[in-house]
Design a protein around this motif. Structure first.
Motif, PDB file in Angstrom:
ATOM      1  N   GLY A  85       3.239 -38.545 -31.735  1.00 12.17           N
ATOM      2  CA  GLY A  85       3.587 -39.212 -30.486  1.00 12.17           C
ATOM      3  C   GLY A  85       3.521 -38.337 -29.246  1.00 12.17           C
ATOM      4  N   TYR A  86       2.810 -37.220 -29.324  1.00  4.89           N
ATOM      5  CA  TYR A  86       2.696 -36.283 -28.213  1.00  4.89           C
ATOM      6  C   TYR A  86       1.243 -36.135 -27.773  1.00  4.89           C
ATOM      7  CZ  TYR A  86       7.296 -34.471 -29.687  1.00  4.89           C
ATOM      8  OH  TYR A  86       8.615 -34.334 -30.031  1.00  4.89           O
ATOM      9  N   THR A  87       1.062 -35.684 -26.544  1.00  6.70           N
ATOM     10  CA  THR A  87      -0.211 -35.107 -26.140  1.00  6.70           C
ATOM     11  C   THR A  87      -0.097 -33.614 -26.465  1.00  6.70           C
ATOM     12  OG1 THR A  87       0.545 -34.539 -23.913  1.00  6.70           O
ATOM     13  CG2 THR A  87      -0.436 -36.749 -24.223  1.00  6.70           C
ATOM     14  N   THR A  88      -1.177 -32.896 -26.346  1.00  5.64           N
ATOM     15  CA  THR A  88      -1.097 -31.451 -26.568  1.00  5.64           C
ATOM     16  C   THR A  88      -0.114 -30.829 -25.597  1.00  5.64           C
ATOM     17  OG1 THR A  88      -3.386 -31.410 -27.347  1.00  5.64           O
ATOM     18  CG2 THR A  88      -2.426 -29.307 -26.664  1.00  5.64           C
ATOM     19  N   ALA A  89      -0.251 -31.169 -24.318  1.00  6.79           N
ATOM     20  CA  ALA A  89       0.617 -30.584 -23.295  1.00  6.79           C
ATOM     21  C   ALA A  89       2.080 -30.959 -23.519  1.00  6.79           C
ATOM     22  CB  ALA A  89       0.159 -31.018 -21.904  1.00  6.79           C
ATOM     23  N   SER A  90       2.354 -32.227 -23.805  1.00  8.38           N
ATOM     24  CA  SER A  90       3.754 -32.630 -23.988  1.00  8.38           C
ATOM     25  C   SER A  90       4.343 -32.001 -25.253  1.00  8.38           C
ATOM     26  CB  SER A  90       3.897 -34.153 -24.011  1.00  8.38           C
ATOM     27  OG  SER A  90       3.352 -34.724 -25.188  1.00  8.38           O
ATOM     28  N   PHE A  91       3.521 -31.824 -26.279  1.00  8.79           N
ATOM     29  CA  PHE A  91       4.005 -31.168 -27.494  1.00  8.79           C
ATOM     30  C   PHE A  91       4.384 -29.716 -27.208  1.00  8.79           C
ATOM     31  CE2 PHE A  91       2.968 -28.295 -30.991  1.00  8.79           C
ATOM     32  CZ  PHE A  91       4.002 -28.633 -31.845  1.00  8.79           C
ATOM     33  N   LEU A  92       3.516 -28.996 -26.517  1.00  5.15           N
ATOM     34  CA  LEU A  92       3.807 -27.594 -26.226  1.00  5.15           C
ATOM     35  C   LEU A  92       5.042 -27.456 -25.338  1.00  5.15           C
ATOM     36  CD1 LEU A  92       0.173 -26.243 -25.774  1.00  5.15           C
ATOM     37  CD2 LEU A  92       1.714 -25.861 -27.722  1.00  5.15           C
ATOM     38  N   GLU A  93       5.192 -28.362 -24.380  1.00  3.71           N
ATOM     39  CA  GLU A  93       6.392 -28.340 -23.524  1.00  3.71           C
ATOM     40  C   GLU A  93       7.642 -28.665 -24.339  1.00  3.71           C
ATOM     41  OE1 GLU A  93       6.675 -27.129 -20.473  1.00  3.71           O
ATOM     42  OE2 GLU A  93       4.531 -26.708 -20.501  1.00  3.71           O
ATOM     43  N   GLU A  94       7.544 -29.613 -25.250  1.00  2.57           N
ATOM     44  CA  GLU A  94       8.676 -29.949 -26.120  1.00  2.57           C
ATOM     45  C   GLU A  94       9.035 -28.769 -27.011  1.00  2.57           C
ATOM     46  OE1 GLU A  94      11.384 -32.765 -28.242  1.00  2.57           O
ATOM     47  OE2 GLU A  94      10.838 -32.197 -26.220  1.00  2.57           O
ATOM     48  N   LEU A  95       8.039 -28.107 -27.526  1.00  2.00           N
ATOM     49  CA  LEU A  95       8.268 -26.936 -28.362  1.00  2.00           C
ATOM     50  C   LEU A  95       9.022 -25.877 -27.568  1.00  2.00           C
ATOM     51  CD1 LEU A  95       7.608 -26.124 -31.242  1.00  2.00           C
ATOM     52  CD2 LEU A  95       5.403 -25.283 -30.436  1.00  2.00           C
ATOM     53  N   LYS A  96       8.597 -25.620 -26.356  1.00  2.00           N
ATOM     54  CA  LYS A  96       9.293 -24.642 -25.506  1.00  2.00           C
ATOM     55  C   LYS A  96      10.733 -25.069 -25.260  1.00  2.00           C
ATOM     56  CE  LYS A  96       7.135 -23.739 -21.743  1.00  2.00           C
ATOM     57  NZ  LYS A  96       6.240 -23.536 -20.590  1.00  2.00           N
ATOM     58  N   ARG A  97      10.943 -26.354 -24.974  1.00  2.00           N
ATOM     59  CA  ARG A  97      12.300 -26.841 -24.721  1.00  2.00           C
ATOM     60  C   ARG A  97      13.183 -26.658 -25.949  1.00  2.00           C
ATOM     61  NH1 ARG A  97      15.508 -30.809 -25.756  1.00  2.00           N
ATOM     62  NH2 ARG A  97      14.036 -32.019 -26.999  1.00  2.00           N
ATOM     63  N   LEU A  98      12.667 -27.036 -27.125  1.00  2.00           N
ATOM     64  CA  LEU A  98      13.433 -26.913 -28.343  1.00  2.00           C
ATOM     65  C   LEU A  98      13.755 -25.455 -28.696  1.00  2.00           C
ATOM     66  CD1 LEU A  98      11.532 -29.578 -30.466  1.00  2.00           C
ATOM     67  CD2 LEU A  98      13.879 -29.771 -29.586  1.00  2.00           C
ATOM     68  N   LEU A  99      12.847 -24.562 -28.374  1.00  2.00           N
ATOM     69  CA  LEU A  99      13.083 -23.149 -28.646  1.00  2.00           C
ATOM     70  C   LEU A  99      14.024 -22.513 -27.630  1.00  2.00           C
ATOM     71  CD1 LEU A  99       9.428 -22.208 -29.571  1.00  2.00           C
ATOM     72  CD2 LEU A  99      11.393 -22.196 -31.135  1.00  2.00           C
ATOM     73  N   SER A 100      14.146 -23.127 -26.465  1.00  2.00           N
ATOM     74  CA  SER A 100      14.993 -22.589 -25.409  1.00  2.00           C
ATOM     75  C   SER A 100      16.448 -22.989 -25.566  1.00  2.00           C
ATOM     76  CB  SER A 100      14.509 -23.074 -24.039  1.00  2.00           C
ATOM     77  OG  SER A 100      13.231 -22.598 -23.771  1.00  2.00           O
ATOM     78  N   ASP A 101      16.685 -24.104 -26.246  1.00  2.00           N
ATOM     79  CA  ASP A 101      18.061 -24.623 -26.377  1.00  2.00           C
ATOM     80  C   ASP A 101      18.980 -23.644 -27.089  1.00  2.00           C
ATOM     81  OD1 ASP A 101      17.343 -26.916 -25.090  1.00  2.00           O
ATOM     82  OD2 ASP A 101      17.185 -28.136 -26.902  1.00  2.00           O
TER      83      ASP A 101
END
Length: 101
Positions: A85-101
């Protein structure tokens, strides 16, 4: 094989994430990206999370005009963000967000 060796040296944390967590056996870790990344976070030290965020930023900045195709070339054999359910860009941004929490 040469490309995989280069990826493992250039982006070792991303290589680890896709090789161990986001592959055909990802259901062992969870049913959603947040669940799977949570397992990665639990298993790896905080320093690794920060290193992966840096790798993601580097990958994005190196591919401003071909992010989708570069991601497909490097990680597409094992993982397709659209299936989640992601684009490449939205997936990478989500990954960064999840790793930042």
């Amino acid at each position: 094989m040469k490309a995989k060796i280069m990826l493992s040296k250039r982006y070792p944390k991303l290589y680890q994430l896709f090789g161990a967590y986001l592959n055909q056996d990802s259901d062992l870790w969870g049913e959603t990206i947040p669940e799977i990344v949570s397992c990665y976070r639990r298993d790896c030290p905080r320093e690794s999370h920060l290193e992966m965020i840096h790798e993601i930023d580097s990958f994005i900045s190196e591919h401003p005009d071909d992010l989708d195709s570069a991601f497909e070339t490097d990680y597409g054999q094992d993982f397709d963000p659209e299936l989640w359910g992601y684009t490449t860009a939205s997936f990478l941004e989500e990954l960064k967000r999840l790793l930042s929490d």
